[in-house]
Design a protein around this motif. Structure first.
Motif, PDB file in Angstrom:
ATOM      1  N   ARG A   2       0.831  -1.195   0.000  1.00 16.99           N
ATOM      2  CA  ARG A   2       0.000   0.000   0.000  1.00 16.99           C
ATOM      3  C   ARG A   2       0.872   1.254   0.000  1.00 16.99           C
ATOM      4  NH1 ARG A   2      -5.392  -0.093   1.105  1.00 16.99           N
ATOM      5  NH2 ARG A   2      -6.323  -2.114   1.638  1.00 16.99           N
ATOM      6  N   ARG A  52     -14.700   0.125  -5.074  1.00 17.94           N
ATOM      7  CA  ARG A  52     -13.634   0.263  -4.089  1.00 17.94           C
ATOM      8  C   ARG A  52     -13.075   1.676  -4.088  1.00 17.94           C
ATOM      9  NH1 ARG A  52      -8.313  -2.387  -4.040  1.00 17.94           N
ATOM     10  NH2 ARG A  52      -8.844  -3.235  -6.081  1.00 17.94           N
ATOM     11  N   ARG A  64     -14.781  -0.852  10.683  1.00 15.43           N
ATOM     12  CA  ARG A  64     -13.822  -1.596   9.863  1.00 15.43           C
ATOM     13  C   ARG A  64     -14.478  -2.198   8.622  1.00 15.43           C
ATOM     14  NH1 ARG A  64     -11.652  -4.499  13.680  1.00 15.43           N
ATOM     15  NH2 ARG A  64      -9.765  -3.255  13.977  1.00 15.43           N
ATOM     16  N   GLY A 120     -15.652  -0.733   6.283  1.00 10.80           N
ATOM     17  CA  GLY A 120     -15.222   0.043   5.122  1.00 10.80           C
ATOM     18  C   GLY A 120     -13.870  -0.378   4.597  1.00 10.80           C
ATOM     19  N   LYS A 121     -13.076  -1.039   5.465  1.00  5.00           N
ATOM     20  CA  LYS A 121     -11.747  -1.502   5.056  1.00  5.00           C
ATOM     21  C   LYS A 121     -11.375  -2.647   5.998  1.00  5.00           C
ATOM     22  CE  LYS A 121      -6.937   0.100   4.744  1.00  5.00           C
ATOM     23  NZ  LYS A 121      -6.020   1.213   5.097  1.00  5.00           N
ATOM     24  N   ASP A 181      -9.049  -4.724   6.385  1.00  5.19           N
ATOM     25  CA  ASP A 181      -7.720  -4.897   6.967  1.00  5.19           C
ATOM     26  C   ASP A 181      -7.252  -3.661   7.738  1.00  5.19           C
ATOM     27  OD1 ASP A 181      -7.465  -3.256   4.806  1.00  5.19           O
ATOM     28  OD2 ASP A 181      -5.689  -4.235   3.960  1.00  5.19           O
ATOM     29  N   ALA A 182      -8.190  -2.772   8.042  1.00  6.91           N
ATOM     30  CA  ALA A 182      -7.837  -1.561   8.789  1.00  6.91           C
ATOM     31  C   ALA A 182      -7.455  -1.918  10.222  1.00  6.91           C
ATOM     32  CB  ALA A 182      -8.997  -0.578   8.789  1.00  6.91           C
ATOM     33  N   GLU A 233      -6.455   2.976  12.827  1.00  3.32           N
ATOM     34  CA  GLU A 233      -7.058   3.601  11.654  1.00  3.32           C
ATOM     35  C   GLU A 233      -8.557   3.814  11.861  1.00  3.32           C
ATOM     36  OE1 GLU A 233      -4.574   2.263   7.736  1.00  3.32           O
ATOM     37  OE2 GLU A 233      -5.631   0.656   8.783  1.00  3.32           O
ATOM     38  N   CYS A 234      -9.223   2.842  12.503  1.00  2.00           N
ATOM     39  CA  CYS A 234     -10.665   2.970  12.761  1.00  2.00           C
ATOM     40  C   CYS A 234     -10.939   4.115  13.737  1.00  2.00           C
ATOM     41  CB  CYS A 234     -11.215   1.653  13.310  1.00  2.00           C
ATOM     42  SG  CYS A 234     -11.204   0.292  12.114  1.00  2.00           S
ATOM     43  N   ARG A 241     -17.192   4.884   8.812  1.00  2.00           N
ATOM     44  CA  ARG A 241     -16.959   3.695   7.978  1.00  2.00           C
ATOM     45  C   ARG A 241     -16.487   4.092   6.586  1.00  2.00           C
ATOM     46  NH1 ARG A 241     -21.913  -0.150   8.118  1.00  2.00           N
ATOM     47  NH2 ARG A 241     -22.887   1.550   6.967  1.00  2.00           N
ATOM     48  N   ALA A 268     -12.250   3.891   4.713  1.00  2.00           N
ATOM     49  CA  ALA A 268     -11.963   3.355   3.378  1.00  2.00           C
ATOM     50  C   ALA A 268     -11.039   4.281   2.602  1.00  2.00           C
ATOM     51  CB  ALA A 268     -13.268   3.142   2.609  1.00  2.00           C
ATOM     52  N   ASP A 269     -11.071   5.562   2.942  1.00  2.00           N
ATOM     53  CA  ASP A 269     -10.183   6.565   2.345  1.00  2.00           C
ATOM     54  C   ASP A 269     -10.242   6.558   0.819  1.00  2.00           C
ATOM     55  OD1 ASP A 269      -8.380   8.658   2.412  1.00  2.00           O
ATOM     56  OD2 ASP A 269      -6.635   7.346   2.335  1.00  2.00           O
TER      57      ASP A 269
END
Length: 645
Positions: free
Chosen positions: A384, A482, A503, A505-506, A508-509, A513-514, A557, A561-562
């Protein structure tokens, strides 16, 4: 959202199996059998062998009775010593056959129990997997309660078919076959009498069973409709109580429930009348065989024709009477199981129709990949980097990369949810990277429809949508979505902790990050005072939270995901004015540097938008920033000031 509202079963479902043709039922049965044998062929062979052994064990008693009568008759003439060996051997043989039959019966029932549950487990997984691939249109046009009925009621009919009806039908059919062989072995004449009664039974089955089957099929559909209405009322209980609609709902439910009552009553009336009629025909046949057999023995003039070659005597007639009773009972059981099979085939067809639903089409080939840019050149990488690029393969085998910027353009776009009912008319607009574009207008103007087309919940009929210069029809849907963050007016929180829902929204966050995303949305403050903080369990769509709090979690959420593009569909509509001020700063931080599409009735939330589109009846009638539109004193001015003419 502008969408077609279908009935409980959606367009094209109609009465379903109400008027099902026999060949349709055969097709469903054939498909079910193929699926069973594909996954459990070896076990089914063992079950079949066990049923054969069990059937032989249960039907051989009449043949042993014939043997005992012959031995006893000989013993009366020759004495016990002459027949004692044969008597003991016959008893031991009878015990052995019976024990083998019992063991085989236990084995086959145990195998069928595991087989049935294994098959249903796979079927439910397959249904759910395929459901996840269905387009949004399917869920917009089908009752959610009716869809749930596939997983519960329809699957249960398949369970009854596999675990009960099919083994019972096979056992009865095999029993009848063995009994016919036994009866022909004892007496052809009396077997012909039994066959005459069977013909009468078949006529009854055809007349009464046909009516029963028809109403069982209707009953299956009525159950789905009833469950659909109940699910709708449960989800809307607050609205029901606010408007004091309980009595009217009860009346509506009574109509639907009465329809189910009528169909079920008719189905079970015909089914229940079948057994007494068949049973009485069997009783009459039982008496007739006893009477005719006795007359034939007493007359002494009737020569017995049989495979055994034995004369017509008590050793033939008495076992034959018992066989007749067993024979007619199994004929009755076959007719009784036919109703269960028909109902199960109706449920199976509904399941097959569901899993045969046309999945969401995706002909895209452009994918979203992690990327990094060095010296103006974009390269793909596994780790990433916070940067994304569109990977575009070409017909000559070459691959090019286009940096994900968030440039969205719609060109001459026309769309309707149903043919002949256009919702959007020749809409053209663009959003450059980092721009905030707002849509305003009356309900039904087409605002949400535009966002549905951007994320390809529906595909445009005419015109094009380009994302960073790429036609979105060429982008794989998963990768397209995505790159988009969506916060809807109606929040959906899932059973799990607050952290799990953010989480979502992503996946593997990290926890950090959450939490960062929650702070960005200004949700951290209220989450921190929950009983277990971020580990607080949410159930029933977050029923233990306020609507505003649920919306804040939905915003967080989307933030985790950003994505480079955000779609906010009435995202702050459920937040009070005070909370809105708190959220707005978080929303501004969330939107910074992103392309944002905002749908809002609360115009105070979009006055700082770069472009405001005013829609009316699917057309853009005004466009510009807040100041420009206020100066024009057109429809936006009227909406903002409330000064309608």
């Amino acid at each position: 959202m502008n969408k077609p509202m279908g009935g409980p079963h959606g367009p094209g479902r109609g009465p379903g199996m109400m008027g099902a043709k026999p060949e349709i039922q055969k097709g469903v049965f054939s498909r079910l059998m193929k699926m069973l044998f594909k996954d459990y062929g070896g076990q089914l062979v063992i079950v079949a062998i066990c049923i054969v052994l069990s059937t032989i064990g249960s039907t051989s008693s009449s043949l042993f009775l014939n043997k005992f009568i012959i031995i006893i008759t000989d013993g009366m003439k020759k004495g016990w010593d002459a027949v004692s060996g044969s008597f003991v051997n016959t008893i031991l043989m009878m015990i052995g056959v019976t024990v083998v039959g019992i063991i085989a019966s236990v084995i086959h029932t145990q195998i069928m129990a595991g087989l049935t549950q294994g098959f249903l487990n796979k079927m439910r997984k397959r249904m759910f997997s395929l459901m996840e691939k269905l387009p949004i249109r399917y869920f917009d046009t089908h009752s959610h309660g009716d869809i749930m009925s596939h997983y519960t009621n329809d699957i249960d009919t398949m369970r009854q078919l596999i675990s009960q009806s099919l083994p019972a039908m096979f056992t009865s059919a095999l029993t009848i076959t063995v009994l016919v062989i036994y009866m022909l072995y004892l007496s052809v004449w009396m077997t012909m009498i039994v066959f005459a009664a069977v013909i009468l039974m078949m006529v009854v089955v055809k007349k009464i069973g046909g009516q029963s089957s028809k109403y069982f099929l209707r009953q299956q559909k009525a159950i789905g409709k009833t469950e659909g209405y109940i699910e709708e009322m449960i989800s809307g209980q607050k609205v029901v109580k606010v408007f004091n609609h309980e009595e009217e709902n009860c009346k509506d439910f009574d109509k639907i429930n009465n329809q189910l009552f009528d169909e079920s009553s008719k189905a079970n009336s015909f089914a229940n009348i079948m057994m007494p009629i068949m049973g009485n025909i069997g009783n009459i046949l039982y008496v007739a065989i006893a009477f005719i057999g006795g007359v034939m023995i007493l007359s002494g003039n009737v020569k017995n024709i049989s495979l055994s070659g034995s004369p017509l005597n008590l050793a033939v007639v008495i076992p034959f009477i018992n066989m007749t009773r067993t024979f007619t009972q199994n004929i009755s059981q076959v007719s009784q199981h036919m109703n269960s099979i028909v109902m199960a085939l109706a449920g199976s067809k509904r399941v097959f129709d569901f899993i045969d639903g046309e999945p969401e089409k995706d002909e895209g080939y452009v994918t979203l990949v992690n990327a990094k840019e060095e010296n103006g050149k974009i390269t793909e990488c596994k780790e990433r980097t916070g940067e994304w690029a569109w990977k575009v393969p070409h017909s000559d085998g070459s691959i090019t990369y286009t940096k994900l910027m968030g440039d969205v353009r719609m060109e001459n776009m026309t769309f309707g949810y149903e043919k002949g009912k256009t919702v959007l008319h020749d809409v053209t607009l663009f959003a450059e990277p980092g721009q905030k574009v707002a849509f305003v207008g009356a309900t039904g103007a087409g605002k949400t429809t535009i966002t549905n087309l951007i994320n390809r919940f529906y595909d445009v009929e005419d015109g094009k949508i380009r994302y960073d210069g790429i036609n979105i029809n060429k982008i794989k849907k998963d990768d397209l979505r995505r790159s988009l963050g969506i916060v809807l007016q109606d929040t959906n929180l899932f059973t799990g902790t607050v952290m799990d829902n953010i989480r979502y929204g992503k996946l593997d966050a990290t926890d950090e990050e959450c939490v960062k995303a929650a702070k960005l949305a200004n949700a951290d403050e209220f989450i921190s005072i929950l009983p277990d903080g971020y580990d607080t369990m949410l159930t029933s769509n977050g029923a233990n939270l306020s609507q505003g709090q649920r919306q804040l979690i939905a915003i967080a959420r989307a933030a985790v995901a950003d994505p480079p593009v955000m779609i906010l569909d009435e995202a702050t509509s459920s937040i009070d004015t005070r909370t809105e001020a708190i959220v707005q700063s978080g929303m501004d931080a969330l939107m910074k540097g992103r392309t944002v599409f905002v749908i809002a009735h609360r115009l105070s939330t979009i006055h700082n938008s770069d472009v405001i589109m005013v829609l009316e009846h699917g057309r853009i009638i005004e466009r510009g920033n807040h100041d420009k539109l206020m100066e024009e004193k057109g429809r936006y001015y009227q909406l903002y000031t409330g000064s309608f003419d």
